[in-house]
Each structure stands twice: as C-alpha cells, then as structure tokens.
Design a protein around this motif. Structure first.
Motif, PDB file in Angstrom:
ATOM      1  N   LYS A 130     -21.825  78.764  -4.211  1.00  0.00           N
ATOM      2  CA  LYS A 130     -20.359  78.763  -4.102  1.00  0.00           C
ATOM      3  C   LYS A 130     -19.817  79.603  -5.243  1.00  0.00           C
ATOM      4  O   LYS A 130     -20.125  79.359  -6.397  1.00  0.00           O
ATOM      5  N   GLU A 131     -19.049  80.581  -4.878  1.00  0.00           N
ATOM      6  CA  GLU A 131     -18.491  81.443  -5.916  1.00  0.00           C
ATOM      7  C   GLU A 131     -17.016  81.660  -5.657  1.00  0.00           C
ATOM      8  O   GLU A 131     -16.610  81.827  -4.509  1.00  0.00           O
ATOM      9  N   THR A 132     -16.243  81.660  -6.745  1.00  0.00           N
ATOM     10  CA  THR A 132     -14.837  82.019  -6.585  1.00  0.00           C
ATOM     11  C   THR A 132     -14.731  83.501  -6.948  1.00  0.00           C
ATOM     12  O   THR A 132     -15.056  83.877  -8.068  1.00  0.00           O
ATOM     13  N   LYS A 133     -14.329  84.278  -5.967  1.00  0.00           N
ATOM     14  CA  LYS A 133     -14.295  85.724  -6.202  1.00  0.00           C
ATOM     15  C   LYS A 133     -12.888  86.273  -6.044  1.00  0.00           C
ATOM     16  O   LYS A 133     -12.094  85.724  -5.270  1.00  0.00           O
ATOM     17  N   GLU A 134     -12.651  87.346  -6.759  1.00  0.00           N
ATOM     18  CA  GLU A 134     -11.361  88.019  -6.634  1.00  0.00           C
ATOM     19  C   GLU A 134     -11.503  88.988  -5.455  1.00  0.00           C
ATOM     20  O   GLU A 134     -12.408  89.841  -5.472  1.00  0.00           O
ATOM     21  N   LYS A 236      -7.741  84.897  -5.125  1.00  0.00           N
ATOM     22  CA  LYS A 236      -9.059  84.338  -5.452  1.00  0.00           C
ATOM     23  C   LYS A 236      -9.527  83.552  -4.236  1.00  0.00           C
ATOM     24  O   LYS A 236      -8.772  82.774  -3.658  1.00  0.00           O
ATOM     25  N   LYS A 237     -10.781  83.759  -3.836  1.00  0.00           N
ATOM     26  CA  LYS A 237     -11.276  83.125  -2.612  1.00  0.00           C
ATOM     27  C   LYS A 237     -12.624  82.476  -2.909  1.00  0.00           C
ATOM     28  O   LYS A 237     -13.459  83.074  -3.593  1.00  0.00           O
ATOM     29  N   GLU A 238     -12.822  81.273  -2.383  1.00  0.00           N
ATOM     30  CA  GLU A 238     -14.126  80.624  -2.583  1.00  0.00           C
ATOM     31  C   GLU A 238     -15.070  81.063  -1.453  1.00  0.00           C
ATOM     32  O   GLU A 238     -14.768  80.867  -0.277  1.00  0.00           O
TER      33      GLU A 238
END
Ligand SMILES: Nc1ncnc2c1ncn2[C@@H]1O[C@H](COP(=O)(O)OP(=O)(O)OP(=O)(O)O)[C@@H](O)[C@H]1O
Ligand SMILES: [Mg+2]
Length: 420
Positions: A130-134, A236-238
C-alpha cells in the motif's frame, strides 16, 4: 538495489496457466455458516467429512492462524482430492495466492528441481503493498506530442514534449510532459476519452479504463467503463498492489549494466533474464522485511498445492521440510492416491512409506481422508458434470449467435449507409 515498482510489467510473465477444466463444475466447498457440508452443494456430491475438514482449514488460513503447515489429502484415485484443493482456493478468494502444481512438473532439464520447488513456494506467498502516491488523474481531453527538428540533423523529427489535458469532476489541468512519458502513454494505448493516472515521482502511466461518457449502447464491448474521477487532477492516491515474492524475484533478476557502449552491447548478447539465485531471493526477502516493518506492505501467505506428491524424491522432500521451517512459508497442501509405497530416490528398495512420503514429513502432516464413492454418488457426479457441460455449450452457442447477429446487423446498416 531491489525495487518493487518494477513488478507491474512482469506480473503477467510469472502467472501460471490454469489446467483444471475437469473441475469447472466445482464452485466451492458447499458448507453452511456453521461449517457443516450440505450433501449436494457447490458442485460437490458427498465426501462430507473431507469437505468439512477443508472448511476448518480455510477458516484457519483466513484468520491467519495457519502458515508453514502442511496438509495431505489422501485417498483412492478419482475421489475428489484435486477438486477439494481447488474448492479451497475458491473459498479463499482471488486475493490469496494459490499455486497448483503436479509433483512430476518439478523435474526439468533446464532448472534444478529444488530451485523449481522454491520458485513455486514463492509464487504462493503474496505481498500487498500500500503506497500513498502523488498522482495526476483524470479523463484525457488532449494528447498532443510537440515535435522539433532532429538535433542530429537527419530528416526525421523528434518529440520534444507531450501536452496532456486531464479532466475531473472538479476541474481540468494541462500538463507538459517528458517524451519518456509519451512512450508509456503509447504502451498503455491511451487515447482521448480514457481515464488515466500518472505517478508524479516515477512518471509511470496507468490506464484505468474508458470514461463512461463514451459508453455506447452495444453490449459487445471489450472495454471497461469507469466514472469520471472526483476531486482535483493533482492529488494523493492510495495505490494497492498485489504481487507474489516470485514476481519480485523475476523483476530483479535482469542483468544490470552501466550506460557505456560495451555494457549495452553485453546486455544485447546476454539472455534477457539471469537465473534467480538464493542470494537474490535473500536480498528480496530483506527488502520485503523492511517494507513490512515500515507498515508499507503486508504479507499474504497463500497455498501451494502439490498433486501426486508421491512423485517427489528424497532430495525434494528434504528441501520441502527445510522450506516449511521458513518464517514466510505458505500453507502446503499435498495430495496422494498411493498407499504404502517406496519413497523415490531412497536407497532401501524394500522399505515402504505411507503415501510415498518419508516418515518425518508424515509426522508433521495433517491428513484429510477421501473415501471411495458408492454407485449412486458416481451417477450423481456424472450427471452434475454433464448438466454443467450442457449449460456451458448452450451459453457458448448463444453468445456466438449473438455476435454473428450483431455483425450481420452492423454490416447491413453500414452498406445501407454507404448506398445513401
Ligand atoms: N464429490 C464430488 N462431487 C463432484 N464431483 C466430483 C467429486 N469427486 C470427484 N469429482 C469429479 O470427478 C473427477 C475426478 O476427481 P479428481 O480429479 O478430483 O480425483 P482425484 O482424487 O484427484 O484423482 P487422482 O487420484 O487420480 O488424482 C473430477 O472431474 C472431479 O471434479
Ligand atoms: Mg488428482
């Protein structure tokens, strides 16, 4: 350095083909809420005790109380051992990795048998990252490559930048992107009207689907329609990614070289992938452990199913024992239709072991027994299978007829339109 983001391209290469058409009528274990088996449910007929035992195993796996353990499904031929293993995988759902193999598949002229076994072990261990990405996300409203004269002076033109317009329910934005991203856009076959997201840090592009404003009335569509994204374009999207440890091994097994001409030539000559070594696996494990500690990733132990386990030899059994001791081992389900038989590769010809497994492995196994069917059950099983097969044939004929009819209508309309 081991990288997790490289996995996406490789995922398909490491997926296994499913060869289970004889069991297409099996839809699950067919258990009630309390875990008791209905006599005829989920495509199963009878074999009640074995199904209930499998149900308990499914519960243990789901509650993550069982890993690194091995189960043996033993019984006479054609009593549903393979069917039970597949039903376990269906009950666990698509998110839990399930890797089915047959014992004899492990012997190969190209790969060491123990390495082959380890590869399949790692196919059965999942990792949820799980990553929060821009990201920049939206429906593509503009896609224009900006060309300039080739600086090397030849006739062709080169792409300098690409202008991408993205629209969401809240607004729109125009981005001026690097030509590398244009290649990714082409690779994903992005056109105007698609919903995409571009990762801000890596520049990788993912096509989510086609915007549902472009949905047509034809039901003969291979496209997946998605709604217009809400919120801003830049956000920001998980992102959740499900991979197996084997995917990570494959992604990191490419020969890595420098940027100079000699090493680039070397890469052309070398085979595309190097063999996955124990050292590389240890390296991947280290990175995975770090990600788990940081809370970025979660380990999902899956199921490795080895059918006809009596085909394994002593060396493989020894390796299997060792692999089961590992802290990140999957649940191993074995199946055998042999009674007392010789363990392959053992020196003593007269010494026989139950199910063709060495006694030290038998001691740590949980054994589920399947019983032979009586006449009525066999009749019912054949009837269910035939019924399922008949329904399948009717559906296929129906679909083909539908396709032909729509093509015919389309052809007629098209020629009428041309005549006008
Ligand atoms: N209880 C059952 N209900 C419905 N179908 C069954 C049942 N048992 C077996 N079958 C079907 O019978 C066929 C043979 O079963 P399966 O291959 O699972 O047997 P097996 O025990 O694995 O045999 P082998 O020892 O030869 O590998 C399959 O098509 C399977 O789906
Ligand atoms: Mg079988």
């Amino acid at each position: 350095m081991v990288q997790i983001s490289e996995v996406k391209d490789e995922q398909q290469s490491s997926s296994r083909e499913s060869r289970t058409s004889a069991h297409t009528h099996i839809k699950g274990l067919g258990l009630t809420e309390q875990g008791t088996a209905k006599p005829m449910e989920g495509g199963f007929i009878g074999q009640v005790e074995a199904r209930e035992a499998c149900g308990i195993i499914v519960d243990l796996i789901k509650s993550k109380k069982m890993s690194g353990k091995a189960i043996l499904i033993a019984g006479p031929p054609a009593t549903g051992k393979t069917a039970l293993a597949l039903a376990i995988s269906q009950e666990l759902g698509p998110k839990v990795p399930f890797c089915p193999i047959v014992g004899s598949e492990l012997y190969s002229a190209e790969l060491k048998k123990t390495s082959n076994l380890m590869e399949n072990f790692r196919r059965a261990i999942g990792l949820r990252i799980k990553e929060t990405k821009e990201v920049y996300e939206g429906e593509v409203i503009e896609l224009t490559p900006e060309e300039t004269e080739n600086p090397l002076g030849s006739y062709g033109k080169t792409i300098n930048h690409v202008i991408v317009g993205l629209k969401t329910a809240k607004g729109s934005k125009t981005l001026r992107l690097d030509p590398i991203i244009y290649e990714s856009l082409q690779k994903e076959r992005v056109t105007i009207g698609d919903v995409i997201y571009i990762e801000a840090n890596t520049g990788s592009v993912k096509r989510v689907g086609r915007s549902d404003t472009f949905a047509t009335e034809f039901d003969l569509e291979a496209e997946e329609y998605v709604p217009l994204p809400k919120g801003e374009v830049h956000k920001k999207k998980e992102i959740v990614q499900d991979v197996t440890l084997h995917d990570l091994d494959v992604a990191n097994s490419r020969p890595q070289g420098g940027q100079d001409v000699l090493s680039m030539m070397g890469q052309l000559l070398k085979p595309k992938k190097t063999e996955i070594t124990d050292k590389l696996r240890a390296e991947v494990n280290k990175v995975v452990a770090k990600y788990i500690d940081q809370g970025v990733a979660e380990l999902v132990p899956g199921v490795l199913f080895i059918d006809e386990v009596n085909m394994l030899d002593l060396e493989l059994f020894t390796y299997l024992n060792r692999a089961l001791e590992s802290p990140i081992a999957p649940i191993v389900v074995l199946a055998s239709n042999r009674g007392l038989t010789k363990v392959r590769g053992s020196d003593d010809d007269d010494k026989k072991a139950p199910h063709g497994c060495p006694p030290d492995l038998i001691d740590r196994l949980l054994i589920i027994r399947t019983l032979p069917y009586v006449g009525r059950c066999i009749g019912e099983i054949i009837r269910t299978w035939c019924q399922y097969f008949f329904t399948l044939c009717v559906t296929i004929i129906d679909t083909c007829w539908g396709v032909e009819y729509q093509c015919w209508t389309f052809g007629n309309n098209y020629s009428r339109h041309r005549r006008m």
